[in-house]
Design an enzyme around this catalytic site. Structure first.
Site, PDB file in Angstrom:
ATOM      1  N   CYS A 128       0.863  -1.177   0.000  1.00  0.00           N
ATOM      2  CA  CYS A 128       0.000   0.000   0.000  1.00  0.00           C
ATOM      3  C   CYS A 128       0.902   1.232   0.000  1.00  0.00           C
ATOM      4  O   CYS A 128       1.811   1.332   0.834  1.00  0.00           O
ATOM      5  CB  CYS A 128      -0.900   0.002   1.231  1.00  0.00           C
ATOM      6  SG  CYS A 128      -1.848   1.535   1.416  1.00  0.00           S
ATOM      7  N   ASP A 173      -0.106  -6.006   0.345  1.00  0.00           N
ATOM      8  CA  ASP A 173      -1.355  -6.381  -0.304  1.00  0.00           C
ATOM      9  C   ASP A 173      -1.090  -7.674  -1.059  1.00  0.00           C
ATOM     10  O   ASP A 173      -0.093  -7.796  -1.766  1.00  0.00           O
ATOM     11  CB  ASP A 173      -1.805  -5.290  -1.290  1.00  0.00           C
ATOM     12  CG  ASP A 173      -2.270  -4.028  -0.580  1.00  0.00           C
ATOM     13  OD1 ASP A 173      -3.017  -4.161   0.411  1.00  0.00           O
ATOM     14  OD2 ASP A 173      -1.900  -2.930  -1.018  1.00  0.00           O
TER      15      ASP A 173
END
Length: 164
Positions: free
Chosen positions: A54, A61
């Site tokens: 992120c 992620d």
């Protein structure tokens, strides 16, 4: 990005001591010649261990990426694609941006007739994001295919069981 016309010139395939680069590295991508350019056919990669960061929080992620394309003269070599995808490990980008960056890099690399990328990201904070993007060569039947598949994408996603 490296383009080769003969398979023996590929530099990564078969190498056992390849170093993983965890910083975005599009130049690692390699191609080889399509041996069946007279025919339309699909090449599909399912990449269930994709990770990026992120750009705001720095948290990882996780996603499964589905990359599908109809090649023209060049094809992406799978080991270089794997190493390229690993290079996103420490790259900060939103999910939607990741899918579009990968698509842009693959279009630039091999100029496919058609390509689509679907990122199925794991939920974080109780919500998942599944960006989908596609491209068909302008002025050809592949542009029409891109429009058709884009318009029907939500319909086709309803047919899949989400195994998160």
């Amino acid at each position: 990005m490296k383009t080769t016309q003969k398979s023996p010139a590929l530099t990564l395939l078969g190498q056992k001591d390849v170093k993983y680069n965890y910083a975005y590295t599009p130049e690692i991508l390699e191609t080889f010649s399509n041996k069946h350019p007279q025919r339309d056919y699909w090449v599909k990669f399912n990449c269930p261990e994709f990770t990026s960061l992120c750009p705001i929080t720095g948290q990882p992620d996780f996603a499964t990426l589905y990359i599908s394309y109809v090649p023209d003269k060049l094809m992406v070599e799978s080991k270089s694609l794997k190493l390229y995808l690993v290079s996103f490990r420490n790259h900060g980008a939103f999910h939607e941006d990741v899918v579009n960056i990968i698509m842009d890099d693959l279009i630039k690399l091999m100029s496919p007739r058609y390509i689509e990328i679907w990122g199925k990201f794991m939920p974080r904070g109780g919500i998942s994001i599944d960006p989908y993007a596609n491209y068909g060569r302008i002025g050809t039947k592949y542009a029409e295919l891109a429009q058709l598949r884009f318009n029907q994408h939500d319909l086709t996603t309803m047919d899949h069981v989400d195994n998160r």
